[in-house]
Design an enzyme around this catalytic site. Structure first.
Site, PDB file in Angstrom:
ATOM      1  N   GLN A 135       0.848  -1.200   0.000  1.00 54.99           N
ATOM      2  CA  GLN A 135       0.000   0.000   0.000  1.00 54.99           C
ATOM      3  C   GLN A 135       0.882   1.249   0.000  1.00 54.99           C
ATOM      4  OE1 GLN A 135      -1.998   0.430   3.734  1.00 54.99           O
ATOM      5  NE2 GLN A 135      -3.555   1.816   2.939  1.00 54.99           N
TER       6      GLN A 135
ATOM      7  N   GLU B 295      -9.239  -1.294   6.165  1.00 59.01           N
ATOM      8  CA  GLU B 295      -7.994  -1.568   6.900  1.00 59.01           C
ATOM      9  C   GLU B 295      -8.257  -1.583   8.400  1.00 59.01           C
ATOM     10  OE1 GLU B 295      -4.856   1.155   5.841  1.00 59.01           O
ATOM     11  OE2 GLU B 295      -3.384   0.112   7.091  1.00 59.01           O
TER      12      GLU B 295
ATOM     13  N   GLU C 100      -4.211   8.742  18.178  1.00 56.51           N
ATOM     14  CA  GLU C 100      -4.697  10.120  18.321  1.00 56.51           C
ATOM     15  C   GLU C 100      -5.695  10.437  17.197  1.00 56.51           C
ATOM     16  OE1 GLU C 100      -1.497   9.261  18.367  1.00 56.51           O
ATOM     17  OE2 GLU C 100      -0.999   9.618  20.468  1.00 56.51           O
TER      18      GLU C 100
HETATM   19  C1  FAD Z   1       3.707  -1.044  11.250  1.00 55.57           C
HETATM   20  C2  FAD Z   1       3.329   0.032  10.295  1.00 55.57           C
HETATM   21  C3  FAD Z   1       2.971  -0.321   9.020  1.00 55.57           C
HETATM   22  C4  FAD Z   1       2.635   0.672   8.102  1.00 55.57           C
HETATM   23  N1  FAD Z   1       2.343   0.287   6.834  1.00 55.57           N
HETATM   24  C5  FAD Z   1       2.047   1.218   5.903  1.00 55.57           C
HETATM   25  C6  FAD Z   1       1.798   0.838   4.556  1.00 55.57           C
HETATM   26  O1  FAD Z   1       1.857  -0.338   4.207  1.00 55.57           O
HETATM   27  N2  FAD Z   1       1.505   1.799   3.678  1.00 55.57           N
HETATM   28  C7  FAD Z   1       1.428   3.102   4.003  1.00 55.57           C
HETATM   29  O2  FAD Z   1       1.108   3.911   3.155  1.00 55.57           O
HETATM   30  N3  FAD Z   1       1.685   3.515   5.285  1.00 55.57           N
HETATM   31  C8  FAD Z   1       2.003   2.588   6.229  1.00 55.57           C
HETATM   32  N4  FAD Z   1       2.288   2.969   7.524  1.00 55.57           N
HETATM   33  C9  FAD Z   1       2.334   4.389   7.835  1.00 55.57           C
HETATM   34  C10 FAD Z   1       1.204   4.861   8.725  1.00 55.57           C
HETATM   35  O3  FAD Z   1      -0.006   4.910   8.028  1.00 55.57           O
HETATM   36  C11 FAD Z   1       1.624   6.232   9.266  1.00 55.57           C
HETATM   37  O4  FAD Z   1       2.779   6.037  10.056  1.00 55.57           O
HETATM   38  C12 FAD Z   1       0.547   6.862  10.110  1.00 55.57           C
HETATM   39  O5  FAD Z   1      -0.557   7.219   9.321  1.00 55.57           O
HETATM   40  C13 FAD Z   1       1.070   8.112  10.850  1.00 55.57           C
HETATM   41  O6  FAD Z   1       1.693   8.982   9.981  1.00 55.57           O
HETATM   42  P1  FAD Z   1       3.154   9.570  10.288  1.00 55.57           P
HETATM   43  O7  FAD Z   1       4.048   8.395  10.615  1.00 55.57           O
HETATM   44  O8  FAD Z   1       3.537  10.414   9.157  1.00 55.57           O
HETATM   45  O9  FAD Z   1       3.007  10.391  11.616  1.00 55.57           O
HETATM   46  P2  FAD Z   1       2.457  11.885  11.738  1.00 55.57           P
HETATM   47  O10 FAD Z   1       1.196  12.017  10.960  1.00 55.57           O
HETATM   48  O11 FAD Z   1       3.555  12.827  11.434  1.00 55.57           O
HETATM   49  O12 FAD Z   1       2.091  11.956  13.274  1.00 55.57           O
HETATM   50  C14 FAD Z   1       3.083  12.198  14.277  1.00 55.57           C
HETATM   51  C15 FAD Z   1       2.377  12.267  15.616  1.00 55.57           C
HETATM   52  O13 FAD Z   1       1.439  13.352  15.631  1.00 55.57           O
HETATM   53  C16 FAD Z   1       0.136  12.896  15.966  1.00 55.57           C
HETATM   54  N5  FAD Z   1      -0.883  13.616  15.183  1.00 55.57           N
HETATM   55  C17 FAD Z   1      -0.875  13.852  13.851  1.00 55.57           C
HETATM   56  N6  FAD Z   1      -1.993  14.512  13.486  1.00 55.57           N
HETATM   57  C18 FAD Z   1      -2.736  14.691  14.607  1.00 55.57           C
HETATM   58  C19 FAD Z   1      -4.002  15.283  14.878  1.00 55.57           C
HETATM   59  N7  FAD Z   1      -4.742  15.834  13.918  1.00 55.57           N
HETATM   60  N8  FAD Z   1      -4.449  15.281  16.166  1.00 55.57           N
HETATM   61  C20 FAD Z   1      -3.708  14.724  17.164  1.00 55.57           C
HETATM   62  N9  FAD Z   1      -2.507  14.145  16.960  1.00 55.57           N
HETATM   63  C21 FAD Z   1      -2.022  14.118  15.706  1.00 55.57           C
HETATM   64  C22 FAD Z   1       0.131  11.426  15.561  1.00 55.57           C
HETATM   65  O14 FAD Z   1      -0.838  10.690  16.300  1.00 55.57           O
HETATM   66  C23 FAD Z   1       1.553  11.007  15.908  1.00 55.57           C
HETATM   67  O15 FAD Z   1       1.660  10.715  17.282  1.00 55.57           O
HETATM   68  C24 FAD Z   1       2.640   2.016   8.469  1.00 55.57           C
HETATM   69  C25 FAD Z   1       3.015   2.369   9.760  1.00 55.57           C
HETATM   70  C26 FAD Z   1       3.361   1.401  10.668  1.00 55.57           C
HETATM   71  C27 FAD Z   1       3.762   1.788  12.048  1.00 55.57           C
END
Ligand code: FAD
Length: 389
Positions: free
Chosen positions: A125, A243, A369
């Site tokens: 994905q 998902e 969150e």
């Molecule tokens: C094991 C694993 C598998 C994954 N597999 C895939 C995959 O196959 N394909 C894919 O596309 N992605 C994948 N991901 C990515 C995943 O979807 C993202 O890590 C997730 O959506 C969070 O985005 P970010 O890491 O950019 O964190 P950010 O969005 O930068 O968030 C950082 C922190 O800020 C907080 N935050 C952000 N926005 C808000 C808000 N509006 N209110 C309160 N708090 C907030 C978050 O909760 C987090 O604690 C995977 C992640 C993991 C851990």
């Protein structure tokens, strides 16, 4: 909903259990060579497919069994109960497949769905990017139309199964005018296309479950657009809801709770009043999670959108998993610091691995969150979060 199996579902469960017991007795442990391990995992999924147990709820026209979603849940429960190896094409089966059934063209469904079921094509994905995770609509990977193709440039990150996937469903920006959610399109990309580069990412658990994917002038045929041009957000939202739903995880957590009790007994902590209360609370949370799962299932059986219940289940399941693993390490006391590979480690250090892995569940598929924001807005009707935009 009646929570006991209907007579015919009881018979289905018994036949499935007997099949799984036989099949598991013939199963070897995974080889250490990664390519051989992938092939063995594909063969396991194919064996289950040939026996009629993969794609239970999918239409017959695309290789499914057209059974009720209840059967799908029974399958997940029995696999978890017997500790069966997971199906390798989980992203194709649980996330892309249902989205393609809902939004794909007839040609896409006939071409891709049967191959997902047989694990002929493994899927990953491509949603998240370095600057777009929770705020997915800010994604910048772009595609322009050139003749019969899109030409894609950009970068994806955290792509689970990226290192072994044959295909990727990805979101790209095709128009910059209007709101961020507008102008996004949903493409199906062959991972072997020229210009695709996959760099595995090593995790704290030492596994390389996911990767970065770099896209440099990658050509994707226009026939691989899912839904309408610029309207991929609608498909993406449905994909995320698939998902986030799912019941099978509850049985696994049930097993972990039993193991937690054994660990507490082994450490002679079962008469510790504080710990007893903590275990009881975890048990109650697990039961609540199970009934939330049934609510989602009831909605799906009636063809109704489960709404925020999917987010509630996702939040509750991942937080419960984290609490169970936290409790395990607390019970271990000073042994908590000793992990896999150390002869002194309790249970050969498996709780340490589970503890580290549990954090990932609270992030992947939408963070806790963000789930709380979804529940606040859609279930409780509170004003939109400022941080979410
Ligand atoms: C094991 C694993 C598998 C994954 N597999 C895939 C995959 O196959 N394909 C894919 O596309 N992605 C994948 N991901 C990515 C995943 O979807 C993202 O890590 C997730 O959506 C969070 O985005 P970010 O890491 O950019 O964190 P950010 O969005 O930068 O968030 C950082 C922190 O800020 C907080 N935050 C952000 N926005 C808000 C808000 N509006 N209110 C309160 N708090 C907030 C978050 O909760 C987090 O604690 C995977 C992640 C993991 C851990």
């Amino acid at each position: 909903m009646d929570l006991a199996d209907a007579t015919e579902d009881r018979a289905f469960r018994a036949t499935l259990r007997a099949f799984l017991e036989r099949a598991l007795a013939e199963t070897r442990s995974l080889p250490s060579d990664p390519a051989a391990a992938v092939e063995q995992s594909r063969a396991w999924q194919r064996k289950l497919y040939d026996a009629g147990y993969v794609g239970l709820a999918w239409p017959r026209a695309y290789g499914g069994q057209e059974a009720s979603p209840v059967r799908q849940v029974i399958f997940g429960e029995e696999c978890a109960r017997l500790g069966a190896p997971p199906l390798i094409n989980t992203i194709g089966l649980n996330i892309l497949g249902p989205a393609l059934i809902a939004f794909g063209s007839e040609e896409q469904k006939r071409r891709f769905l049967p191959r997902i079921l047989r694990a002929d094509d493994l899927w990953c994905q491509g949603f998240s990017e370095p600057g777009a995770g929770s705020d997915l609509a800010s994604l910048r990977t772009a595609a322009v139309v050139d003749g019969d193709d899109f030409v894609v440039n950009g970068q994806k990150v955290w792509t689970s199964l990226g290192p072994i996937a044959d295909w990727c469903f990805l979101l790209v920006r095709t128009d910059r005018a209007g709101r961020a959610q507008q102008g996004i399109s949903y493409l199906l990309m062959d991972m072997r296309s020229p210009g695709v580069r996959v760099e595995p990412l090593r995790q704290i658990t030492r596994k390389s479950h996911f990767s970065e994917v770099f896209l440099d002038d990658v050509r994707v045929p226009r026939a691989n657009l899912v839904g309408e041009l610029h309207d991929g957000w609608r498909v993406a939202k449905a994909t995320l809801s698939f998902e986030r739903s799912g019941l099978a995880g509850v049985v696994e957590l049930e097993k972990r709770l039993e193991e937690l009790k054994s660990l507490a007994s082994q450490r002679r902590r079962l008469d510790d009043a504080g710990l007893r209360q903590r275990l009881a609370r975890l048990f109650v949370e697990k039961e609540a999670l199970k009934y939330t799962g049934y609510r989602v299932l009831t909605a799906q059986s009636r063809g109704v959108d489960p709404g925020p219940a999917a987010a509630i289940g996702k939040l509750a399941a991942s937080e419960l998993r984290r609490s169970i693993m936290d409790a395990a390490l607390d019970i271990q006391g000073p042994y908590a610091a000793i992990g896999r590979g150390n002869p002194q480690a309790l249970d050969r250090g498996r709780w340490q691995g589970l503890f580290l892995d549990a954090r990932a569940y609270t992030i992947g598929g939408g963070t806790s969150e963000v789930m709380r924001n979804v529940i606040a807005e859609r279930a409780l009707g509170l004003p939109k979060s400022i941080a979410g935009g």
